[in-house]
Design an enzyme around this catalytic site. Structure first.
Site, PDB file in Angstrom:
ATOM      1  N   TYR A   3       3.655   5.289  -2.586  1.00 36.56           N
ATOM      2  CA  TYR A   3       3.659   6.709  -1.980  1.00 36.56           C
ATOM      3  C   TYR A   3       5.056   7.044  -1.384  1.00 36.56           C
ATOM      4  O   TYR A   3       5.607   8.274  -1.713  1.00 36.56           O
ATOM      5  CB  TYR A   3       2.815   6.641  -0.786  1.00 36.56           C
ATOM      6  CG  TYR A   3       1.423   6.657  -1.196  1.00 36.56           C
ATOM      7  CD1 TYR A   3       0.478   7.821  -1.577  1.00 36.56           C
ATOM      8  CD2 TYR A   3       0.751   5.559  -1.116  1.00 36.56           C
ATOM      9  CE1 TYR A   3      -0.766   7.683  -2.055  1.00 36.56           C
ATOM     10  CE2 TYR A   3      -0.619   5.442  -1.292  1.00 36.56           C
ATOM     11  CZ  TYR A   3      -1.418   6.403  -1.807  1.00 36.56           C
ATOM     12  OH  TYR A   3      -2.795   6.385  -2.233  1.00 36.56           O
TER      13      TYR A   3
ATOM     14  N   TYR B  97       0.837  -1.129  -0.027  1.00 37.16           N
ATOM     15  CA  TYR B  97       0.053   0.272  -0.007  1.00 37.16           C
ATOM     16  C   TYR B  97       0.940   1.363  -0.069  1.00 37.16           C
ATOM     17  O   TYR B  97       0.742   2.383  -1.005  1.00 37.16           O
ATOM     18  CB  TYR B  97      -0.984   0.033   1.083  1.00 37.16           C
ATOM     19  CG  TYR B  97      -2.224  -0.698   1.014  1.00 37.16           C
ATOM     20  CD1 TYR B  97      -3.162   0.176   0.807  1.00 37.16           C
ATOM     21  CD2 TYR B  97      -2.354  -2.029   0.977  1.00 37.16           C
ATOM     22  CE1 TYR B  97      -4.805  -0.287   0.637  1.00 37.16           C
ATOM     23  CE2 TYR B  97      -3.665  -2.677   0.817  1.00 37.16           C
ATOM     24  CZ  TYR B  97      -4.794  -1.794   0.827  1.00 37.16           C
ATOM     25  OH  TYR B  97      -5.973  -2.226   0.322  1.00 37.16           O
TER      26      TYR B  97
END
EC number: 3.1.-.-
Length: 804
Positions: free
Chosen positions: A502, A498
């Site tokens: 980022y 996840y």
């Protein structure tokens, strides 16, 4: 005349003609009788030349005198009559413009745009000209009134907020009026201004001292009062003085005043270099906020940060690389290390930084699995009053002139209040926080948090409460624009997967070249450069781990393990390094790169720092800084369960400039090589000359141009590795020939977009530049970069990218 008179005159002529000496003489006329003219001599020619030179010199002096007279006397500022005439012309022109503006308000907006500095007016006028070229008067007028006019109003509000009352007062001093136009200054101008500010601070110090130091019995408190006078002048420039928090007056001071910090603080406030760094940082931030105010930082213009800031960051990175390559580190024993290799081997290398963070997140994931904790992914956004531009590129009407730094401070304050309430409620969590920019530069956060399953709902509800408590009325029943939470499902992916995207897109964009950002429409790898420039300009901390031991001790342990391995030599691998088995287990975990074991051996997650077994040790630097004080540097590690400290930086390294070897430079034909007829030849000529020399020495190469496909295939597979490398090096120098009629075909709309984007980057956008790009050419854009048009996109190559 009478008859007697005529007879008398005739008698006189006859008498005169009877004597030769009394006869009439012939008149001298050189034009009628050139034979009797005196011959020209060398002296007469020289006199003629001197006369011509004197005449030319006289004419030159008269012309120069007229120029000086017209410049200093016959102009509008000197001659009253001419000045009055020029003023009448300006007044009549202003009246005419005023009359035109009464019937056409758009001209007022255009005049206001032209009155702005070049970094504001130039990009705005390019957009205005683009809308004017569309041939739609109503849309053009609506764009001026609904977009440009609000942008100019917001720009004035930003300038008023930047120039505080105390700042304007400081600008009223002699020589400091340049502070009022600080965002418009270049680096050289800021350097000159910083020198003037430092001189002003020096005069303030002299005025504050007075006769204070006439005697030797000066009290420390009197010295601190002198420091307060200079610090007050510094605060008027919106700059926090050095050591201000330690030296300022406090009612309930628990510790004694550290008077030893006063000399270093005063030395900095009197230093022009220190002021240059402060003023240049302020100039860049103010300039960027002004560009945000006029909607030049958005997905429609330049996402995250202005294009000018990106170019400045590229140039700064290029200069840093040149500095690293020209310096080396030397210790007391004479050992040297290449500085570029040292920088690339440290955590400054984006690849190493990304790998360390991914290893840390993986360690948190393993600990959460062992503890049975759940993982939740949160997204927190600032209220709309912090966002300057809408998604369509137009001004946000609810923006309150908030800066990027203020949006970051808002999230930090909100998170601190939430953490206090969470601890008061007896809730705990651990994880990582990532700060990212919106398309207009406003900060938002992504959090990957691990917690007990029974605490998940309470923590999520409490965090949502603090995230939406300000400007709650603008959300209604939908809190999604401000706060989002997602429970990570192991079937869909691990927590590391996840957060991996980022982390990568905020460092170097590794592995994200094919993914397109939904917010900006550009590749995530290309966006990484803009994100790094944004974080550097606004000083935003991009990544933050919480609830775990510090990572600096982890790095020091790995450094200690490497030093011990080199000292042990032939000893058995895995032999203990530290005497204490608990500490040695932590070192072994750090050496293996297992963050999960390292965290658990340190005491585990959610453990206060005072209970960690190994911590980073610091010491005061022996060598003073340029300001006379001694800074703090890392010494090594220490543990509360063991005596003493372990030094990991025993060898002192000094940075020196590399010595240039002229013979080596000539051989490499680098920039330091002398300019000769040998290294001044093109690469192709040098290659041909080297081939001729080798042929003369007996080195004959096989002519592959006369081979068929089978012979060429057999020959290439029979070549050695060295011959293949030489062939590959020669082939790199051969430029591919492009067809003369090659040209990319694009639609009229794509051509207009290309012209608009060229103008937004500071180019003319002429037909010549467009045709050059469509034919496969490129245009230099500064800092060693070139832009080219490929796959219906205007791209820019960066030859330094693969070094980072």
């Amino acid at each position: 005349m009478s008859h007697d008179d005529m007879s008398n005159s005739s008698g006189f002529n006859e008498a005169a003609a009877s004597f030769s000496w009394n006869g009439p003489k012939k008149a001298i006329n050189p034009y009628l009788d050139p034979a009797e003219v005196a011959p020209e001599s060398a002296l007469s020619n020289l006199i003629t030349l001197y006369a011509a030179d004197n005449e030319q010199e006289q004419l030159r002096r008269e012309a120069l005198s007229e120029q000086v007279w017209e410049r200093y006397f016959f102009n509008e500022s000197r001659d009253p009559v001419q000045r009055e005439m020029e003023q009448d012309k300006l007044i009549s022109r202003a009246k005419l413009a005023h009359e035109q503006q009464r019937f056409n308000p758009d001209m007022v907006i255009l005049a206001d745009v032209n009155a702005q500095p070049s970094h504001i007016s130039k990009p705005l006028m390019q957009r205005i000209e683009y809308f004017s070229s569309l041939g739609r008067p109503k849309a053009y007028s609506r764009y001026l009134r609904e977009t440009i006019k609000p942008c100019l109003e917001r720009l004035e509000h930003i300038r008023d907020s930047q120039l505080s009352t105390s700042f304007r007062f400081m600008a009223s001093h002699e020589g400091l009026d340049g502070l009022l136009i600080l965002p418009e200054m270049s680096q050289e101008q800021v350097k000159r201004l910083s020198t003037l500010v430092a001189a002003h601070m020096s005069m303030c110090l002299d005025a504050a001292c007075g006769d204070l130091y006439a005697t030797d019995d000066v009290k420390p408190e009197e010295i601190r009062k002198t420091w307060e006078r200079v610090a007050a002048e510094t605060l008027r420039l919106d700059v926090i003085p050095p050591a201000f928090e330690q030296l300022r007056r406090k009612r309930n001071r628990r510790k004694p005043v550290p008077y030893e910090l006063i000399p270093g603080s005063l030395a900095r406030m009197l230093c022009a270099d220190w002021w240059y760094r402060k003023l240049w940082k302020m100039r860049c931030e103010w300039r960027e906020e002004q560009l945000r105010a006029v909607c030049l930082v958005s997905k429609k213009a330049s996402p995250y940060v202005s294009y000018e800031a990106v170019m400045h960051k590229r140039e700064q990175r290029r200069k840093s690389l040149e500095f690293f390559r020209s310096h080396e580190l030397v210790n007391e024993d004479g050992d040297t290390l290449d500085m570029e290799d040292v920088v690339n081997a440290s955590s400054s290398n984006p690849a190493h930084r990304r790998n360390e963070m991914m290893a840390c997140v993986k360690g948190l994931e393993l600990i959460a699995e062992m503890r049975g904790d759940c993982a939740v992914f949160y997204t927190i956004t600032c209220p709309s009053r912090f966002h300057s531009t809408l998604n369509n590129g137009r001004p946000n009407p609810t923006w309150t002139n908030a800066t990027v730094r203020q949006s970051s401070d808002y999230l930090v304050g909100m998170f601190a209040a939430f953490r206090k309430a969470m601890h008061k409620a007896g809730l705990r969590w651990y994880g990582v926080r990532v700060a990212e920019p919106h398309h207009d530069g406003t900060v938002h956060w992504h959090l990957l948090c691990f917690m007990r399953k029974k605490d998940r709902r309470a923590i999520t509800a409490l965090l949502c409460k603090f995230a939406i408590r300000e400007d709650r009325e603008e959300l209604g029943n939908n809190t999604g624009p401000r706060f989002k939470s997602e429970l990570i499902n192991p079937r869909k992916g691990t927590p590391t997967s996840y957060i991996a995207k980022y982390i990568s897109k905020n460092i170097d964009g590794r592995g994200l070249a094919g993914e397109i950002s939904k917010e900006t429409g550009k590749s995530l790898r290309d966006n990484a450069e803009y994100v790094n420039a944004w974080a550097s300009l606004h000083r935003v901390q991009q990544f933050r781990f919480f609830g775990i031991p510090g990572r600096q001790a982890y790095r020091e342990l790995r450094l200690l393990a490497g030093q011990a391995a080199r000292q042990q030599g032939d000893k058995k691998a895995g032999a203990p390094v530290l005497d204490n088995p608990r500490l040695d287990a932590i070192l072994a975990a750090a050496d293996a790169g297992c963050f999960a074991t390292y965290i658990m051996k340190q005491g585990g997650v959610l453990v206060p720092r005072k209970y960690h077994l190994i911590r980073t040790a610091y010491e005061i630097n022996e060598e003073p800084t340029a300001y006379g004080d001694h800074g703090i540097r890392i010494y090594g590690i220490w543990s509360p369960i063991a005596e003493g400290k372990i030094c990991t930086h025993a060898v002192k390294w000094k940075m020196v400039r590399k010595a240039v070897d002229v013979q080596e430079a000539v051989a490499d034909q680098g920039a330091c090589a002398p300019w000769t007829r040998g290294n001044n030849c093109p690469l192709a000529e040098n290659l041909n000359q080297q081939a001729k020399d080798k042929s003369a020495d007996g080195d004959t190469r096989t002519d592959i141009t006369r081979m068929d496909d089978k012979e060429l295939h057999d020959y290439l597979h029979s070549m050695s590795k060295k011959e293949r490398r030489e062939l590959a090096a020669r082939l790199r120098l051969v430029k591919p020939k492009r067809r003369k009629d090659y040209k990319q075909r694009i639609t009229d709309h794509q051509r207009q977009q290309l012209v608009y984007e060229l103008k937004s980057r500071g180019f003319d956008g002429s037909e010549k530049e467009v045709d050059l790009l469509l034919r496969g050419g490129s245009i230099p854009s500064g800092a060693g970069l070139r832009i080219f048009y490929r796959n219906q996109r205007l791209q820019e190559d960066d030859k330094w990218r693969n070094l980072y």
